[in-house]
Structure formats: structure tokens, C-alpha cells
Design a protein around this motif. Structure first.
Motif, mmCIF file in Angstrom:
data_model
loop_
_atom_site.group_PDB
_atom_site.id
_atom_site.type_symbol
_atom_site.label_atom_id
_atom_site.label_comp_id
_atom_site.label_asym_id
_atom_site.label_seq_id
_atom_site.Cartn_x
_atom_site.Cartn_y
_atom_site.Cartn_z
ATOM 1 N N TYR A 155 0.722 19.848 -0.816
ATOM 2 C CA TYR A 155 1.940 18.850 -1.220
ATOM 3 C C TYR A 155 1.266 16.706 -1.345
ATOM 4 O O TYR A 155 0.292 15.768 -0.482
ATOM 5 C CB TYR A 155 2.966 18.376 -0.432
ATOM 6 N N GLY A 156 1.602 16.131 -2.517
ATOM 7 C CA GLY A 156 1.384 15.172 -2.965
ATOM 8 C C GLY A 156 1.798 13.776 -2.504
ATOM 9 O O GLY A 156 3.411 14.216 -2.773
ATOM 10 N N PHE A 157 1.292 12.621 -2.702
ATOM 11 C CA PHE A 157 2.526 11.710 -2.712
ATOM 12 C C PHE A 157 3.591 11.932 -4.249
ATOM 13 O O PHE A 157 4.759 11.466 -3.925
ATOM 14 C CB PHE A 157 1.802 10.651 -2.470
ATOM 15 N N TYR A 158 3.245 11.711 -5.000
ATOM 16 C CA TYR A 158 4.378 12.165 -6.738
ATOM 17 C C TYR A 158 4.761 13.392 -6.752
ATOM 18 O O TYR A 158 6.120 12.710 -6.394
ATOM 19 C CB TYR A 158 3.146 12.225 -7.261
ATOM 20 N N SER A 159 4.423 14.241 -5.759
ATOM 21 C CA SER A 159 4.653 15.718 -6.517
ATOM 22 C C SER A 159 6.268 15.364 -7.385
ATOM 23 O O SER A 159 7.455 16.506 -7.349
ATOM 24 C CB SER A 159 5.812 15.117 -4.302
ATOM 25 N N ASN A 160 5.808 15.462 -8.215
ATOM 26 C CA ASN A 160 6.605 15.539 -9.603
ATOM 27 C C ASN A 160 6.773 16.790 -10.136
ATOM 28 O O ASN A 160 5.788 17.607 -9.921
ATOM 29 C CB ASN A 160 5.713 14.835 -11.012
ATOM 30 N N VAL A 161 8.174 17.388 -10.331
ATOM 31 C CA VAL A 161 8.453 18.567 -10.663
ATOM 32 C C VAL A 161 7.623 18.988 -12.170
ATOM 33 O O VAL A 161 7.694 18.073 -12.894
ATOM 34 C CB VAL A 161 9.590 18.823 -10.858
ATOM 35 N N GLU A 214 1.135 -1.741 -0.344
ATOM 36 C CA GLU A 214 0.456 -0.097 -0.253
ATOM 37 C C GLU A 214 1.235 1.300 -0.080
ATOM 38 O O GLU A 214 2.192 1.030 0.623
ATOM 39 C CB GLU A 214 -0.643 0.236 1.017
ATOM 40 N N MET A 215 0.273 2.145 0.110
ATOM 41 C CA MET A 215 1.314 3.195 -0.935
ATOM 42 C C MET A 215 1.709 4.118 0.658
ATOM 43 O O MET A 215 0.220 3.727 1.573
ATOM 44 C CB MET A 215 0.468 4.752 -0.847
ATOM 45 N N PRO A 216 2.504 4.573 1.378
ATOM 46 C CA PRO A 216 2.793 4.562 3.039
ATOM 47 C C PRO A 216 2.688 6.423 2.686
ATOM 48 O O PRO A 216 2.646 6.869 2.152
ATOM 49 C CB PRO A 216 4.499 4.651 2.310
ATOM 50 N N PRO A 217 2.005 6.583 4.377
ATOM 51 C CA PRO A 217 2.465 7.831 4.317
ATOM 52 C C PRO A 217 3.318 8.713 3.955
ATOM 53 O O PRO A 217 5.376 8.128 4.268
ATOM 54 C CB PRO A 217 1.740 8.121 5.916
ATOM 55 N N THR A 218 3.760 10.229 3.867
ATOM 56 C CA THR A 218 4.811 10.673 3.901
ATOM 57 C C THR A 218 4.549 11.818 4.452
ATOM 58 O O THR A 218 3.753 12.708 4.870
ATOM 59 C CB THR A 218 4.647 10.484 2.174
ATOM 60 N N THR A 219 5.897 12.790 5.088
ATOM 61 C CA THR A 219 5.721 13.754 5.516
ATOM 62 C C THR A 219 5.154 15.167 5.070
ATOM 63 O O THR A 219 4.133 15.508 6.460
ATOM 64 C CB THR A 219 7.202 14.086 6.197
ATOM 65 N N TRP A 220 5.405 15.217 4.431
ATOM 66 C CA TRP A 220 5.249 17.109 3.800
ATOM 67 C C TRP A 220 3.836 16.910 3.488
ATOM 68 O O TRP A 220 2.594 17.256 3.695
ATOM 69 C CB TRP A 220 5.645 17.480 2.780
ATOM 70 N N ASN A 221 2.648 15.687 3.388
ATOM 71 C CA ASN A 221 1.726 15.601 2.555
ATOM 72 C C ASN A 221 1.181 14.722 3.873
ATOM 73 O O ASN A 221 -0.154 15.427 4.094
ATOM 74 C CB ASN A 221 1.593 13.606 1.863
ATOM 75 N N ASN A 222 1.880 14.640 4.779
ATOM 76 C CA ASN A 222 0.694 14.763 6.621
ATOM 77 C C ASN A 222 0.630 15.483 6.478
ATOM 78 O O ASN A 222 -0.599 16.223 7.463
ATOM 79 C CB ASN A 222 2.092 13.551 7.345
#
Ligand SMILES: Nc1nc2c(c(=O)[nH]1)N[C@H]1C(S)=C(S)[C@@H](COP(=O)(O)O)O[C@H]1N2
Ligand SMILES: [Mo]
Length: 309
Positions: free
Chosen positions: A252-258, A238-246
Motif C-alpha cells: 500500500y503506497g501513499f498515492y493508492s490511485n485506483v 512533508e509527506m505524512p505517514p499513512t496507516t496502511w503504508n505503515n
């Protein structure tokens, strides 16, 4: 081994020799390049091959790369990491690798880097805040490590975790931030050859303020995805939580592609300020996938990058 970052080291004086060696030896296929003779013996050099993935844009200076940092564990201002990161003990260091892998374990850093192909990767690096730089990282492909520990078929994501050690990382005593810092990638992103684990820059061990002794570098994503001082790598279904998304899920999304076409809710991402240009330097246009579209655009075929920001 006590590595102290040496500001007295003059990289500029080494560059012509380095260029010469890159062209004449590294590109000619000499793998392990001993750079030891080039500098004072107290500075550990890392032998590394040149890479076709490197940009020929001019790298920022060591001074710039090591004095303008985001490493919130040491404080929130750009100068805090350079000031406080010397407190971090990076030896001994181990990385706990677990989840859906064949060979889980608590790996000593020496085991993590054993037998890998160290390369110099000169990458553009774009922070979500709108500044950018060019960094000559030393590292190896994340895929090398993942293949070595054996990714199981159910794994779809890779989660990363930074060290939690408030005694040495003063801002970790600040409870308004959700420590430890965590990040994640989709497995195919992690396996892309551009994704590296970096152990150094400018041919030397990683300065502590840049995430010693081991950090992720994912050059087509905003800088916060490139998590520093990694102690945990976990393969998940499963997709893990990420700090800036939290902290700010709308920003701030999970992908955060430039992506110059998708603004941050509070500012445009269409342009960036390259560090070192001086205060009158013009901002430059930000490139889709930070200029790495040829390598990574296909990972997102059919995805709406406005929804999956
Ligand atoms: N553990 C941890 N990793 C982190 C951060 C952080 O605060 N803590 N900041 C991120 C952000 S926002 C950026 S832009 C880059 C900065 O890397 P640099 O200081 O080497 O330029 O590190 C990323 N990795
Ligand atoms: Mo950032």
C-alpha cells in the motif's frame, strides 16, 4: 442530538420524489432544498444540491452501504462496524486544524460546515480488496475548508487523523494495529474538486459505520484513503505517514490511485465485484483512476504510477 441509524427507513419509496426534486428544483438552481417533509421527523435530513460530478450509475442500497464496511476501529470483519459503531459519540465533535494554516484552531463541527455548499455526490467507490459500490454521499469540497483556514505557501501535503477513543472503539484496544488511523493527500489532490468531506449519505446524516460525523471521500483512490471520523487536519511541508503504508509498505503506497494495470502483490486489480450483484454476478473491469481520469489524470503527469503506487 441523538442520531440513531434507522433501518426501517425506506429510501426506495423516496427515490422517485427525490429524482423529481433533483431535476425540477436542484438543477434549476434552487440551492437549499428542504427535504424535511419527506420522512419521519426523527431522521435529520441534509439539504444538498445535485452535482455534475455525480455518476448516473445506480447507487447501491442503503442496506448494502451500511452493512459491508471497513472500519477497523470496530473490528476487522465487514459486519463489525454495523454491529458496534452505535457506541461512538459523535456529538459534540471537533476537528483540530493546524500546521501551515493562517487560522489554526479546534473547530466545532458546526463551524467546519458553516456556510459550505452541501452537495450530493454520487461516486463510484473502489476498495483495494477488489469490491466496489456506488454511494450517494452528501458533503462539500475539502478545498472550501482549506481555503477558509488559509493554506500557507510552504504547505504541500494534508494529513488527516481519526478519533482515538478505545472506550468506544473496541478494536483500538488491540495493540497490533497502529492507532490512530491516519491518512494523507498531496495538496493539489486535496484541492481537486472531487475531494470531499462527507457528512452524510442518502440525504441523511452519516451512519456511524460509514465514518460519522465527518469523513473524507477521494473517489479516484482506493477506499482506505477515505479516512473516517476525522478529528485532525494538518497542513505539512512533508509527506505524512499513512496507516496502511505503515502496515504494509510493499502493498500500500501513499498515492493508492485506483489502477487496473498495477496489481496488488497478492491479487490483480484489473476487475472488481460490485456489491449487491449476488454471488453469480460477473466481476466488472476496474477503470483507471476509478473512471475519474478526466478530472485527475493531469495531477500525475510525468509520474511513474508503478513506482508511485
Ligand atoms: N478510520 C478509518 N477510516 C477508514 C477505514 C478504517 O478502518 N478506519 N477503512 C478504510 C477502507 S479500507 C475503506 S474500503 C473505506 C470503507 O468505507 P465504507 O465502510 O463507508 O464503505 O473506509 C476507509 N476509511
Ligand atoms: Mo478498503
Amino acid at each position: 442530538m441523538t442520531y440513531r441509524f434507522k433501518t426501517s427507513l425506506k429510501w426506495s419509496s423516496l427515490t422517485p420524489r427525490m429524482d423529481y426534486m433533483n431535476r425540477r428544483q436542484v438543477l434549476a438552481g434552487v440551492g437549499a432544498m428542504a427535504l424535511t417533509a419527506m420522512v419521519s421527523p426523527s431522521v435529520a435530513k441534509i439539504a444538498a444540491k445535485a452535482s455534475a460530478f455525480s455518476t448516473d450509475e445506480k447507487p447501491n442500497t442503503l442496506e448494502e452501504i451500511t452493512n459491508h464496511n471497513n472500519f477497523y476501529e470496530f473490528g476487522t470483519s465487514k459486519s463489525d462496524p454495523a454491529q458496534h459503531a452505535h457506541q461512538l459519540t459523535t456529538d459534540p465533535w471537533s476537528v483540530k486544524i493546524g500546521g501551515l494554516v493562517d487560522k489554526p484552531g479546534n473547530y466545532d463541527l458546526a463551524d467546519v460546515v458553516k456556510g459550505v455548499d452541501m452537495e450530493e455526490r454520487i461516486y463510484r467507490f473502489r476498495c483495494v480488496e477488489g469490491w466496489s459500490m456506488v454511494v450517494p454521499w452528501i458533503g462539500f469540497e475539502l478545498a472550501t475548508l482549506l481555503n477558509r483556514v488559509g493554506v500557507q505557501s510552504g504547505a504541500k501535503y494534508v494529513a488527516f487523523e481519526t478519533l482515538h477513543r478505545p472506550e468506544e472503539m473496541p478494536f483500538q484496544n488491540s495493540p497490533q494495529f497502529p492507532w490512530p488511523y491516519v491518512e494523507g493527500l498531496r495538496l493539489d489532490e486535496a484541492m481537486n474538486p472531487l475531494s470531499i468531506l462527507a457528512t452524510g449519505l442518502y440525504g441523511e446524516e452519516m451512519p456511524k459505520q460509514n465514518g460519522a460525523p465527518l469523513r473524507l471521500v477521494v473517489p479516484w483512490k482506493y477506499g482506505f484513503k477515505s479516512i473516517k471520523s476525522i478529528v485532525g487536519i494538518t497542513l505539512l511541508s512533508e509527506m505524512p505517514p499513512t496507516t496502511w503504508n505503515n502496515i504494509g509498505p510493499n502493498e500500500y503506497g501513499f498515492y493508492s490511485n485506483v489502477n487496473p494495470d498495477v496489481s496488488h502483490p497478492r491479487w490483480s486489480q484489473a476487475s472488481e465485484r460490485r456489491l449487491g450483484g449476488g454471488i453469480f454476478a460477473k466481476r466488472q473491469p476496474t477503470l483507471m483512476f476509478n473512471g475519474y481520469g478526466d478530472e485527475v489524470a493531469s495531477l500525475y503527469d510525468g509520474m511513474d504510477l508503478r513506482v508511485n503506487y
